[in-house]
Design a protein around this motif. Structure first.
Motif, PDB file in Angstrom:
ATOM      1  N   ALA A   1       3.715  11.056  -3.018  1.00  0.00           N
ATOM      2  CA  ALA A   1       3.860  12.413  -2.494  1.00  0.00           C
ATOM      3  C   ALA A   1       3.706  12.375  -0.980  1.00  0.00           C
ATOM      4  O   ALA A   1       2.820  11.702  -0.459  1.00  0.00           O
ATOM      5  CB  ALA A   1       2.812  13.335  -3.105  1.00  0.00           C
TER       6      ALA A   1
ATOM      7  N   LEU B   1      -2.666  13.550  -3.700  1.00  0.00           N
ATOM      8  CA  LEU B   1      -1.242  13.611  -4.042  1.00  0.00           C
ATOM      9  C   LEU B   1      -0.862  14.945  -4.685  1.00  0.00           C
ATOM     10  O   LEU B   1       0.266  15.395  -4.588  1.00  0.00           O
ATOM     11  CB  LEU B   1      -0.960  12.447  -5.018  1.00  0.00           C
ATOM     12  CG  LEU B   1       0.250  12.391  -5.902  1.00  0.00           C
ATOM     13  CD1 LEU B   1       0.999  11.087  -5.631  1.00  0.00           C
ATOM     14  CD2 LEU B   1      -0.126  12.421  -7.372  1.00  0.00           C
ATOM     15  N   SER B   2      -1.838  15.583  -5.348  1.00  0.00           N
ATOM     16  CA  SER B   2      -1.509  16.729  -6.202  1.00  0.00           C
ATOM     17  C   SER B   2      -1.624  18.085  -5.516  1.00  0.00           C
ATOM     18  O   SER B   2      -1.137  19.083  -6.047  1.00  0.00           O
ATOM     19  CB  SER B   2      -2.407  16.722  -7.441  1.00  0.00           C
ATOM     20  OG  SER B   2      -3.754  16.969  -7.076  1.00  0.00           O
TER      21      SER B   2
ATOM     22  N   ILE C   1       6.781  16.166  -7.818  1.00  0.00           N
ATOM     23  CA  ILE C   1       5.520  16.848  -7.504  1.00  0.00           C
ATOM     24  C   ILE C   1       5.833  18.069  -6.644  1.00  0.00           C
ATOM     25  O   ILE C   1       6.190  17.939  -5.471  1.00  0.00           O
ATOM     26  CB  ILE C   1       4.535  15.891  -6.794  1.00  0.00           C
ATOM     27  CG1 ILE C   1       4.195  14.739  -7.744  1.00  0.00           C
ATOM     28  CG2 ILE C   1       3.257  16.626  -6.351  1.00  0.00           C
ATOM     29  CD1 ILE C   1       3.536  13.570  -7.078  1.00  0.00           C
ATOM     30  N   LYS C   2       5.731  19.254  -7.262  1.00  0.00           N
ATOM     31  CA  LYS C   2       6.232  20.457  -6.581  1.00  0.00           C
ATOM     32  C   LYS C   2       5.441  20.821  -5.333  1.00  0.00           C
ATOM     33  O   LYS C   2       6.002  21.354  -4.376  1.00  0.00           O
ATOM     34  CB  LYS C   2       6.233  21.637  -7.563  1.00  0.00           C
ATOM     35  CG  LYS C   2       7.234  21.439  -8.671  1.00  0.00           C
ATOM     36  CD  LYS C   2       7.907  22.732  -9.095  1.00  0.00           C
ATOM     37  CE  LYS C   2       9.062  22.388 -10.019  1.00  0.00           C
ATOM     38  NZ  LYS C   2       9.292  23.385 -11.050  1.00  0.00           N
ATOM     39  N   ASN C   3       4.130  20.565  -5.326  1.00  0.00           N
ATOM     40  CA  ASN C   3       3.317  20.934  -4.156  1.00  0.00           C
ATOM     41  C   ASN C   3       3.661  20.117  -2.914  1.00  0.00           C
ATOM     42  O   ASN C   3       3.393  20.547  -1.804  1.00  0.00           O
ATOM     43  CB  ASN C   3       1.822  20.722  -4.455  1.00  0.00           C
ATOM     44  CG  ASN C   3       1.258  21.810  -5.347  1.00  0.00           C
ATOM     45  OD1 ASN C   3       1.825  22.886  -5.464  1.00  0.00           O
ATOM     46  ND2 ASN C   3       0.135  21.531  -5.973  1.00  0.00           N
TER      47      ASN C   3
ATOM     48  N   ILE D   1      -1.585  15.555 -11.280  1.00  0.00           N
ATOM     49  CA  ILE D   1      -0.402  15.072 -10.564  1.00  0.00           C
ATOM     50  C   ILE D   1       0.124  16.192  -9.662  1.00  0.00           C
ATOM     51  O   ILE D   1       0.524  15.978  -8.532  1.00  0.00           O
ATOM     52  CB  ILE D   1       0.718  14.651 -11.563  1.00  0.00           C
ATOM     53  CG1 ILE D   1       0.202  13.569 -12.525  1.00  0.00           C
ATOM     54  CG2 ILE D   1       1.960  14.178 -10.821  1.00  0.00           C
ATOM     55  CD1 ILE D   1      -0.156  12.251 -11.896  1.00  0.00           C
ATOM     56  N   ASN D   2       0.114  17.418 -10.173  1.00  0.00           N
ATOM     57  CA  ASN D   2       0.481  18.590  -9.372  1.00  0.00           C
ATOM     58  C   ASN D   2      -0.439  19.736  -9.768  1.00  0.00           C
ATOM     59  O   ASN D   2      -0.455  20.156 -10.928  1.00  0.00           O
ATOM     60  CB  ASN D   2       1.948  18.972  -9.625  1.00  0.00           C
ATOM     61  CG  ASN D   2       2.463  19.971  -8.609  1.00  0.00           C
ATOM     62  OD1 ASN D   2       2.606  19.668  -7.428  1.00  0.00           O
ATOM     63  ND2 ASN D   2       2.709  21.193  -9.051  1.00  0.00           N
TER      64      ASN D   2
END
Lengths: 235, 254
Positions: free
Chosen positions: A44, B81-82, A25-27, B135-136
């Motif tokens: 995350a 989470l995203s 998850i890049k963020n 998710i992101n």
């Protein structure tokens, strides 16, 4: 009679297939993905960041907040309605407690570290998958850690101690019943930071089950280390 | 600060990531069967944006004005989470708008033939529940969400019914009756430039936004204008034509 053969044909001390990844998850400041059988968890990490309202903050060290959540389509039966529920709240709490001993947040007073755990599919053992993913995410975020958290459920089905029960096994009907014991283990110190159980169990079987969990944790540890190395060796 | 930067780049005919104004990010991909517990699921990737959608089929009672039709529900969960700006809690207005716009595209195009989702007229019908979970979020949840929703619907297999109750453990070979596949393209107006597939930073810097959902026949099935600035007829016309052209490209991935 007894439970001679597992429903899916596994050995009694064998986990379902495990996969792990980090940096998914890049963020996020750190992230992990962990799959055991058909239970999958994303985690995350966001933080450390200032904690508001301020009365929640701890002036001595950072606060770890975990948020366990099942995606609405992740249950075996009907859709799971979004929003908090008592089960998710309790799992969030025990997840934070399972992870805290390996973290040192004294460098981040008055701050919070948020760990979000999301499950796209579950087939028992979802809190354990969540903890494994969260542990990877915290390591990926670069926190100083004493160990990794390796979490797996052990238990007893009828007369046999088993590792990593799936849903069918949890629901198996037999004379002596089923006991389900989610564990979180630190493989370096061989200590247990999550221990829950439901079912009927003798103290002797509990000890045997915990010992089986230790061995399974070692295997999870190797997979987690490989996932972390795969990201950072690639860089 | 950021807004100025996005505008200055637009004046210089460029974007933060150097893309053309009418260019989608790469890679674009759709992975299906990403959740074994869902009756249909898909994970859509557009650049760094990833959105998962899952379908759960339920049995319910029909609406009294449509006793022989199944029902549809689209929900968006903006998972914390995203993206760091999403907080846990009840759905934000942003989540509600996203869900409603994606819902309109699917509902108004009559994408799913709800008459075929009737089990017992007036009593029991299928309900299709689509949950969309980023998710992101690196921008453009409108288009990625719409793509994920349709991909998950396309991927759905009805569970078996046993004694009037759903047996989720046994899926049939029967898919959803899919008549159309609506997809959307969102066009932003930044300065005097029209931009597709916005990044998160661009989504914080636009004057107006138009989401255009179209069927495979290029018919419009839902529109949603956003942003504080009004648009002229010519601007809307240009944005719609741009959206139709770009949706054709997206459609290839479905």
């Amino acid at each position: 009679m007894g439970y001679d053969k597992r429903l899916d044909g596994r050995k009694f001390d064998e986990t379902r297939p495990i996969e792990a990844k980090v940096g998914v998850i890049k963020n996020a400041d750190g992230s992990g993905w962990f799959r055991i059988g058909k239970s999958t968890a994303y985690a995350a990490v966001y933080g450390p960041k200032n904690l508001y309202p301020k009365f929640l903050a701890n002036p001595k060290r950072g606060v770890l907040r975990c948020h366990y959540n099942m995606m609405p389509f992740s249950g075996m039966g009907n859709r799971v309605r979004p929003g908090t529920n008592r089960r998710a709240k309790e799992i969030s709490m025990v997840t934070a407690n399972a992870l805290l001993p390996i973290l040192d947040l004294s460098d981040f007073p008055n701050s919070v570290v948020d760990v979000y755990i999301e499950l796209p599919e579950t087939d028992a053992g979802s809190r354990c998958a969540g903890i494994c993913a969260a542990s990877l995410a915290l390591a990926d975020a670069g926190f100083l850690m004493k160990d990794l958290a390796c979490s797996v459920a052990v238990g007893k089905v009828d007369d046999k101690v088993v590792v990593d029960l799936d849903y069918a096994e949890e629901a198996y009907e037999c004379d002596a019943g089923v006991a389900d014991i989610p564990l979180c283990i630190f493989p370096q110190s061989k200590k247990i930071s999550l221990l829950q159980m439901d079912g009927i169990l003798s103290p002797e079987s509990l000890k045997e089950a915990m010992e089986a969990g230790m061995i399974a944790a070692e295997k999870i540890y190797d997979i987690q280390k490989a996932a972390l190395k795969a990201k950072y060796e690639g860089d | 600060m950021n807004k100025d930067y996005v505008h200055k780049l637009a004046e210089k005919d460029t974007r933060i990531d150097g893309r053309k104004f009418d260019e989608y990010r790469q890679p674009i991909s759709i992975e299906t069967d990403v959740s074994s517990t869902a009756d249909g699921s898909a994970l859509v990737t557009i650049g760094d944006t990833q959105v998962m959608a899952g379908v759960k089929m339920e049995l319910g009672t029909p609406y009294s004005d449509a006793p022989d039709q199944g029902t549809l529900m689209i929900n968006v969960e903006l998972l914390p989470l995203s993206h760091p700006r999403f907080d846990p809690g009840p759905p934000s207005i942003q989540a509600i708008e996203l869900a409603r716009v994606i819902d309109r595209g699917i509902r108004e195009s009559h994408s799913i033939d709800t008459h075929k989702l009737c089990v017992t007229p007036g009593e029991k019908v299928w309900t299709v529940i689509v949950d969309i979970c980023p998710i992101n979020d690196a921008g453009n949840l409108f288009d990625a969400g719409a793509l994920a929703a349709i991909a998950a619907i396309k991927n759905t297999k009805l569970p078996a019914i046993k004694d009037g109750i759903i047996d989720y453990k046994n899926k049939t070979d029967e898919g959803l009756p899919l008549a159309h596949t609506p997809l959307s393209c969102t066009v932003l107006k930044i300065g005097n430039k029209l931009v597709v597939d916005p990044l998160s930073e661009e989504e914080e810097s636009y004057e107006s936004r138009l989401t255009v959902a179209t069927t495979e026949k290029d018919e419009l099935c839902a529109l949603q204008k956003g942003g504080e600035e009004p648009l002229t007829i010519d601007e809307v016309d240009t944005m719609v034509k741009l959206a139709i052209a770009k949706t054709k490209e997206l459609r290839k991935f479905l």
